[in-house]
Design a protein around this motif. Structure first.
Motif, PDB file in Angstrom:
ATOM      1  N   GLN A 127      37.420  -4.833  61.167  1.00 61.98           N
ATOM      2  CA  GLN A 127      37.040  -5.656  61.916  1.00 61.98           C
ATOM      3  C   GLN A 127      37.805  -5.414  62.909  1.00 61.98           C
ATOM      4  O   GLN A 127      37.501  -6.005  64.107  1.00 61.98           O
ATOM      5  CB  GLN A 127      37.290  -7.121  61.265  1.00 61.98           C
ATOM      6  CG  GLN A 127      35.849  -7.624  60.534  1.00 61.98           C
ATOM      7  CD  GLN A 127      34.418  -7.117  61.328  1.00 61.98           C
ATOM      8  OE1 GLN A 127      34.571  -7.885  62.109  1.00 61.98           O
ATOM      9  NE2 GLN A 127      33.375  -7.630  59.931  1.00 61.98           N
ATOM     10  N   ARG A 128      39.305  -5.205  63.180  1.00 64.49           N
ATOM     11  CA  ARG A 128      40.451  -5.355  64.436  1.00 64.49           C
ATOM     12  C   ARG A 128      39.659  -4.563  65.445  1.00 64.49           C
ATOM     13  O   ARG A 128      39.730  -4.209  66.102  1.00 64.49           O
ATOM     14  CB  ARG A 128      41.267  -5.138  63.542  1.00 64.49           C
ATOM     15  CG  ARG A 128      42.714  -4.850  64.786  1.00 64.49           C
ATOM     16  CD  ARG A 128      44.074  -4.731  64.278  1.00 64.49           C
ATOM     17  NE  ARG A 128      44.262  -3.819  63.050  1.00 64.49           N
ATOM     18  CZ  ARG A 128      44.199  -2.454  63.818  1.00 64.49           C
ATOM     19  NH1 ARG A 128      44.464  -1.956  65.386  1.00 64.49           N
ATOM     20  NH2 ARG A 128      44.338  -1.236  62.756  1.00 64.49           N
ATOM     21  N   LEU A 129      39.295  -3.227  64.259  1.00 62.50           N
ATOM     22  CA  LEU A 129      38.620  -1.645  64.836  1.00 62.50           C
ATOM     23  C   LEU A 129      37.613  -2.353  65.322  1.00 62.50           C
ATOM     24  O   LEU A 129      37.298  -2.010  66.842  1.00 62.50           O
ATOM     25  CB  LEU A 129      38.822  -0.722  63.713  1.00 62.50           C
ATOM     26  CG  LEU A 129      39.931   0.068  63.648  1.00 62.50           C
ATOM     27  CD1 LEU A 129      39.777   0.823  62.684  1.00 62.50           C
ATOM     28  CD2 LEU A 129      40.955   0.298  64.809  1.00 62.50           C
ATOM     29  N   ALA A 131      36.818  -4.954  66.707  1.00 65.91           N
ATOM     30  CA  ALA A 131      36.916  -5.842  68.195  1.00 65.91           C
ATOM     31  C   ALA A 131      37.154  -5.551  68.966  1.00 65.91           C
ATOM     32  O   ALA A 131      36.941  -5.671  70.497  1.00 65.91           O
ATOM     33  CB  ALA A 131      38.103  -6.883  67.344  1.00 65.91           C
ATOM     34  N   GLU A 132      37.895  -4.226  68.933  1.00 70.51           N
ATOM     35  CA  GLU A 132      38.881  -3.430  69.717  1.00 70.51           C
ATOM     36  C   GLU A 132      38.147  -2.976  70.568  1.00 70.51           C
ATOM     37  O   GLU A 132      37.552  -2.722  71.646  1.00 70.51           O
ATOM     38  CB  GLU A 132      39.326  -3.085  69.537  1.00 70.51           C
ATOM     39  CG  GLU A 132      41.234  -3.946  68.520  1.00 70.51           C
ATOM     40  CD  GLU A 132      42.415  -2.604  68.273  1.00 70.51           C
ATOM     41  OE1 GLU A 132      42.312  -1.266  68.462  1.00 70.51           O
ATOM     42  OE2 GLU A 132      43.351  -3.456  67.855  1.00 70.51           O
ATOM     43  N   GLY A 163      35.609   2.158  61.681  1.00 69.60           N
ATOM     44  CA  GLY A 163      36.004   0.449  60.917  1.00 69.60           C
ATOM     45  C   GLY A 163      34.312   0.864  59.741  1.00 69.60           C
ATOM     46  O   GLY A 163      34.967  -0.179  58.893  1.00 69.60           O
ATOM     47  N   ASP A 173      39.162  -6.403  56.489  1.00 72.82           N
ATOM     48  CA  ASP A 173      40.312  -7.066  57.701  1.00 72.82           C
ATOM     49  C   ASP A 173      40.808  -5.743  58.673  1.00 72.82           C
ATOM     50  O   ASP A 173      40.610  -6.020  60.174  1.00 72.82           O
ATOM     51  CB  ASP A 173      41.256  -7.502  56.769  1.00 72.82           C
ATOM     52  CG  ASP A 173      40.924  -8.848  56.208  1.00 72.82           C
ATOM     53  OD1 ASP A 173      40.116  -9.685  56.189  1.00 72.82           O
ATOM     54  OD2 ASP A 173      42.081  -8.555  55.338  1.00 72.82           O
ATOM     55  N   GLU A 174      40.946  -4.655  58.241  1.00 72.47           N
ATOM     56  CA  GLU A 174      41.213  -4.014  59.200  1.00 72.47           C
ATOM     57  C   GLU A 174      39.950  -2.818  59.748  1.00 72.47           C
ATOM     58  O   GLU A 174      40.030  -2.844  60.998  1.00 72.47           O
ATOM     59  CB  GLU A 174      42.197  -2.405  58.681  1.00 72.47           C
ATOM     60  CG  GLU A 174      42.841  -1.783  59.840  1.00 72.47           C
ATOM     61  CD  GLU A 174      42.984  -0.194  58.477  1.00 72.47           C
ATOM     62  OE1 GLU A 174      43.426   0.316  59.419  1.00 72.47           O
ATOM     63  OE2 GLU A 174      43.515  -0.381  58.078  1.00 72.47           O
ATOM     64  N   LYS A 216      37.212   3.682  67.189  1.00 64.99           N
ATOM     65  CA  LYS A 216      37.646   3.370  65.971  1.00 64.99           C
ATOM     66  C   LYS A 216      36.327   2.437  65.298  1.00 64.99           C
ATOM     67  O   LYS A 216      35.998   1.419  64.313  1.00 64.99           O
ATOM     68  CB  LYS A 216      37.261   2.293  67.380  1.00 64.99           C
ATOM     69  CG  LYS A 216      39.371   2.160  67.765  1.00 64.99           C
ATOM     70  CD  LYS A 216      39.283   1.227  68.766  1.00 64.99           C
ATOM     71  CE  LYS A 216      40.665   2.170  69.792  1.00 64.99           C
ATOM     72  NZ  LYS A 216      41.920   0.475  70.462  1.00 64.99           N
TER      73      LYS A 216
END
Length: 265
Positions: A138-140, A142-143, A125, A135-136, A121
């Protein structure tokens, strides 16, 4: 009274037929179990072969032998197409070679096969951020930072900050500070905070972050240049000259050294 009909052999034949059917079913069940066992053994062998070829590919990639690495990875994927690390490593190599469409496809395939890998991830990222898909990315990130198995959450936080820096410096600083919260001496986060504070003209904090970085890692040409200029801005000409001299001595061929050729604080 009519005599009862005698069994002419039909009942016996039925019993024999039933026994034969039972035996056939038993044989089929046994053969199915053996086939399943053989299939499981075969699958395990192919997974092991795919793992070996992926490890060989990693060694080739470290030596810059990307063609050989790709050959091994393609073989690994042929042996076990569900082996996520092979797709992940292929993505990294494709990214390094500038094959961005292929890299994104390989990253997504790896993630589809193993959506729990925090290292994957983080790498994906970084790739997405560089392609403008923040955006995608940052989601990765964060996970990855929430995954307690991840041995280097500071790395994910730092990458998140680097991704935010061009468009949202305040969010970038939050991410860098979170990286330093979980790992106070993480060099990459210290370097990024030095750059961020220098860009804001907060030279005292820049000095502090450079000093902390120096205690843990070897300075880069960019960081030495920042140190020299921030000290000059603070009025400490001797310190500024010392940093500039180090830049010239340690990285004489760098663009930063060339820019400091005739520099005076």
């Amino acid at each position: 009274e009519e005599p009862a009909e005698r069994d002419s052999g039909g009942g016996a034949m039925n019993r024999v037929t039933t026994m034969i059917v039972a035996r056939v079913v038993a044989v089929v069940v046994l053969l199915t179990a053996l086939a399943a066992c053989s299939s499981a053994v075969r699958k395990s062998e192919m997974r092991g072969a795919a793992q070996i070829n992926t490890e060989l590919a990693a060694n080739y990639a470290r030596q810059g032998q990307y063609e050989l690495a790709i050959e091994k990875l393609n073989r690994a994927i042929g042996q076990d197409s569900s082996f996520a690390p092979a797709h992940s490593m292929l993505a990294v190599i494709q990214q390094t070679r500038g094959e961005f469409k292929a890299a994104e496809k390989s990253y997504r395939r790896a993630l589809a096969l193993d959506a729990s890998d925090p290292v994957l991830k983080t790498n994906f990222g970084v790739f997405l951020c560089r392609r403008g898909k923040r955006d995608e990315a940052q989601r990765l990130f964060a996970e990855a930072t929430r995954d307690t198995r991840y041995p280097a959450p500071a790395e994910a936080w730092t990458n998140a900050g680097i991704c935010w820096a061009p468009v949202a410096p305040d969010k970038a600083e939050e991410a860098f500070r979170e990286a330093l919260r979980v790992s106070p001496d993480f060099p990459d986060a210290l370097a990024q905070m030095a750059k961020l504070t220098y860009a804001r003209g907060d030279y005292l904090r820049t000095r502090a972050f450079v000093q902390r970085f120096e205690m843990k890692s070897r300075a880069t040409p960019e960081l030495l240049a920042i140190a020299a200029r921030s000290e000059a801005a603070l009025g400490d000409k001797n310190a500024a000259r010392a940093w500039a001299q180090r830049l010239q001595q340690d990285f004489p061929a760098s663009a930063e050294a060339a820019a400091f050729a005739n520099w005076q604080p």
